[in-house]
Scaffold this active site. Structure first.
Site, PDB file in Angstrom:
ATOM      1  N   HIS A 215       0.889  -1.167   0.000  1.00  0.00           N
ATOM      2  CA  HIS A 215       0.000   0.000   0.000  1.00  0.00           C
ATOM      3  C   HIS A 215       0.927   1.216   0.000  1.00  0.00           C
ATOM      4  O   HIS A 215       1.535   1.541   1.016  1.00  0.00           O
ATOM      5  CB  HIS A 215      -0.875  -0.039   1.260  1.00  0.00           C
ATOM      6  N   CYS A 248      -1.958  12.800   3.462  1.00  0.00           N
ATOM      7  CA  CYS A 248      -0.692  12.434   4.087  1.00  0.00           C
ATOM      8  C   CYS A 248      -0.799  12.918   5.527  1.00  0.00           C
ATOM      9  O   CYS A 248      -1.114  14.078   5.753  1.00  0.00           O
ATOM     10  CB  CYS A 248       0.458  13.114   3.359  1.00  0.00           C
TER      11      CYS A 248
HETATM   12 ZN    ZN Z   1      -3.276   5.016   2.150  1.00  0.00          ZN
END
Ligand code: ZN
Length: 311
Positions: A215, A248
């Site tokens: 991922h 993020c």
């Molecule tokens: Zn992610």
């Protein structure tokens, strides 16, 4: 310079992609989409040839309001043969709700660093291991498929580098639960191609019977380079998010998840099959931009599809 083709690294012929946009992507969006709109998007994604779509999360709705309607989404999923729908669950209560919702598969998760685990799951890693063990027992008893993700496996935004041995030790604990597949997540986008290969090889040597899923995030623009590094060591399963949406954790505004259509575009250009219709996927991204009312970070929707690519 000319290079004999025999000298080029061998690459896999086929890659499988799990689309995580409806969960990991949307949960970072300020706009909360209506259930009907999420289902429109999932419907369109399900028609592209994707075989696995992560559609929601049974975390507490106050923590992630975007996912509060996951049970309703699960109840109305478009049923097509060959598609697996999954959700993530942080604890036994979440796993029970996932079972009640009749979802195909459940993802359990914990972090490779104490600081990230504490912030994400509000418990230490030892407690998390007890929790995922209890979840695994519940899901196994119900005969329900489940997988696991180890977050911040390639670096923690709060602690920096995570020792490789620590990552492998936690992988061992998770694999002992009898999971179908383990995913290592570059949650903060701190991985680089060399680290991908170091950890990937170490995993393969320690657990030769298990295939890894990655991922990847694109916070520093290394997402596709990391995919190439992973392909070179035989990894064939990746997560990505339509439009590259998703945040993020330490840099609001920085790109988040690896973008699905950018990934598919690169793989098809390299003659690696995904089973996905790239043009249909780009139509999904257009729909997503319309639903969100903004441009998404993905590049292919701006640059268009290279003319030699048909699928
Ligand atoms: Zn992610």
């Amino acid at each position: 310079m000319t290079v004999a083709s025999g000298a080029l690294p061998r690459l896999p012929r086929r890659v499988s992609i799990r689309e995580v946009g409806p969960r990991d992507g949307l949960q970072n969006e300020a706009i909360i989409l209506a259930t009907d709109d999420k289902l429109r998007l999932i419907n369109a994604l399900a028609a592209t040839g994707l075989t696995w779509i992560e559609v929601g999360s049974f975390v507490h709705p106050q923590r992630v309001p975007q996912m509060a309607d996951t049970a309703m989404v699960c109840a109305r999923l478009p049923r097509r043969s060959g598609i697996t729908y999954s959700v993530i669950a942080p604890n036994v209560t979440g796993a029970r709700r996932a079972l009640e919702a009749g979802i195909d598969s459940v993802e359990v998760f914990l972090s490779a660093s104490e600081s990230h685990n504490q912030r994400n799951l509000n418990m230490d890693i030892a407690q998390s291991l007890r929790t995922v063990t209890a979840m695994a027992a519940l899901l196994r008893e119900a005969g329900h498929p489940f997988q696991a993700t180890l977050s911040v496996a390639f670096g923690c935004p709060f602690e920096g580098a995570v020792p490789l041995e620590r990552v492998l030790e936690l992988c061992g604990h998770l694999l002992d639960l009898g999971i179908a597949q383990l995913t290592l997540a570059d949650t903060a986008g701190m991985a680089h191609p060399r680290l991908i290969q170091q950890l990937g090889w170490a995993f393969h040597e320690r657990f030769p019977r298990h295939r890894l899923r990655l991922h990847l995030h694109n916070a520093h623009g290394a997402g596709l380079a990391n995919v190439l590094a992973a392909l070179q060591i035989g990894v064939t399963a990746f997560d990505s998010s339509i439009g590259g949406i998703g945040g993020c954790p330490i840099a609001p505004g920085a790109p988040g998840n690896l973008c699905t259509e950018d990934l598919v575009h690169m793989l098809h250009a390299m003659d690696i099959d995904t089973g996905i219709d790239l043009h249909a996927l780009i139509d999904c991204t257009r729909m997503l931009e319309h639903l969100l009312g903004r441009e998404v970070p993905g590049q292919t929707i701006k640059a268009g599809v290279c003319t030699h690519l048909t699928g």
